[in-house]
Write an enzyme that holds these catalytic residues in place. Structure first.
Site, PDB file in Angstrom:
ATOM      1  N   ASP A  55      -9.804-116.917  39.828  1.00  0.00           N
ATOM      2  CA  ASP A  55      -9.511-117.186  38.418  1.00  0.00           C
ATOM      3  C   ASP A  55      -9.425-118.691  38.171  1.00  0.00           C
ATOM      4  O   ASP A  55      -9.967-119.209  37.194  1.00  0.00           O
ATOM      5  CB  ASP A  55      -8.204-116.505  38.017  1.00  0.00           C
ATOM      6  CG  ASP A  55      -7.874-116.674  36.545  1.00  0.00           C
ATOM      7  OD1 ASP A  55      -8.794-116.886  35.729  1.00  0.00           O
ATOM      8  OD2 ASP A  55      -6.685-116.580  36.195  1.00  0.00           O
ATOM      9  N   GLY A  59     -12.793-121.154  35.982  1.00  0.00           N
ATOM     10  CA  GLY A  59     -12.594-122.086  34.867  1.00  0.00           C
ATOM     11  C   GLY A  59     -12.941-123.513  35.255  1.00  0.00           C
ATOM     12  O   GLY A  59     -13.563-124.251  34.478  1.00  0.00           O
ATOM     13  N   ASP A  76     -13.272-113.869  30.999  1.00  0.00           N
ATOM     14  CA  ASP A  76     -12.140-114.416  31.755  1.00  0.00           C
ATOM     15  C   ASP A  76     -10.803-113.847  31.276  1.00  0.00           C
ATOM     16  O   ASP A  76     -10.033-113.328  32.090  1.00  0.00           O
ATOM     17  CB  ASP A  76     -12.147-115.951  31.703  1.00  0.00           C
ATOM     18  CG  ASP A  76     -11.066-116.541  32.585  1.00  0.00           C
ATOM     19  OD1 ASP A  76     -11.065-116.249  33.797  1.00  0.00           O
ATOM     20  OD2 ASP A  76     -10.221-117.284  32.059  1.00  0.00           O
ATOM     21  N   ASP A  80      -8.222-111.272  33.223  1.00  0.00           N
ATOM     22  CA  ASP A  80      -6.781-111.573  33.340  1.00  0.00           C
ATOM     23  C   ASP A  80      -5.947-110.384  32.873  1.00  0.00           C
ATOM     24  O   ASP A  80      -5.035-109.936  33.565  1.00  0.00           O
ATOM     25  CB  ASP A  80      -6.394-112.794  32.490  1.00  0.00           C
ATOM     26  CG  ASP A  80      -6.876-114.107  33.060  1.00  0.00           C
ATOM     27  OD1 ASP A  80      -7.245-114.148  34.247  1.00  0.00           O
ATOM     28  OD2 ASP A  80      -6.876-115.099  32.304  1.00  0.00           O
TER      29      ASP A  80
END
Length: 188
Positions: A55, A59, A76, A80
Site C-alpha cells: 500500500d 502510492g 487504492d 484499503d
C-alpha cells in the site's frame, strides 16, 4: 464514466498491479487468521505487513513515476476499505465491540458512496481524501494492526481504543456530510 479510466496501460500499471495484489491478499489473511495450525497467527501478521508495504509503495511509485490514474484513485482506497473491513470482521470474533465499529464503518462508507454518486451526477466530485478522512483511515488501521499484532488484547485496552476510533469515524462522517452538502453550490 470516462473511457480513459479503463485504459489498458493504466489498468496494468505497477501501482494498480500492487492494488490488485492487496485485494488478493485479503482471503489469505482471513484463512491464516482462522486457521489453527501453529504459525497461522504469524502468517496473518506477515500478510498484513506485506499488504501495508505494498500500500505504501503503490502510492510512492505512482507519484514518483507519474503513474497516477483515475482508476488508481478508485482502486487504492477500495483496497484499503476492503482490507480494513475484512480484518475487522476477522477480529470481531475476538473483540465484540468491533461489531459496532463495523456497523458505523458500513454506514459511513455507504453514505459517502451515495453522496459521491449524487455529486457525480451533477458533475462535481470530491478532490481526494480530506485530512479528517486520512486521520480516520490511519486511526482505524493502527487499531487493527495493534489488535492483530498483540492478539489477544485485554478488553481493558481494546474496548477504549475501539471507542476512540468510533468517535473519530463518527466525526469524520459528519465532516464529510458537511463537505458534501457544501458541494451542492457547484452543481451544474
Amino acid at each position: 464514466m470516462n473511457k480513459d479510466v479503463f485504459n489498458k496501460k493504466d489498468l496494468l500499471s505497477i501501482p494498480n498491479l500492487m492494488g490488485y495484489f492487496r485485494l488478493l491478499l485479503i482471503p489469505f489473511f482471513c484463512l491464516a487468521w482462522f486457521s489453527s495450525f501453529q504459525y497461522s497467527h504469524l502468517i496473518a501478521i506477515l500478510i498484513l505487513i506485506v499488504s501495508t508495504i505494498t500500500d505504501f509503495l503503490d502510492g510512492l511509485i505512482a507519484r514518483k513515476f507519474n503513474m497516477i490514474t483515475e482508476f488508481g484513485k478508485f482502486l487504492d482506497p477500495l483496497a484499503d476499505k476492503l482490507t480494513h473491513g475484512a480484518i475487522a470482521i476477522c477480529l470481531c470474533f475476538s473483540y465484540r465491540p468491533l461489531i459496532y465499529l463495523l456497523i458505523l464503518m458500513a454506514i459511513k462508507e455507504g453514505l459517502m458512496a451515495l453522496f459521491g454518486i449524487i455529486n457525480l451526477k451533477h458533475q462535481v466530485k470530491l478532490d481526494g481524501a480530506k485530512w479528517y478522512g486520512k486521520v480516520c483511515t490511519a486511526s482505524l488501521f493502527l487499531l487493527l494492526c495493534f489488535l492483530v499484532l498483540f492478539h489477544p488484547v485485554s478488553p481493558k485496552y481494546s474496548t477504549p481504543l475501539i471507542l476512540i476510533v468510533m468517535v473519530i469515524m463518527f466525526f469524520t462522517l459528519l465532516f464529510y456530510l458537511i463537505t458534501f452538502y457544501q458541494m451542492r453550490k457547484n452543481w451544474h
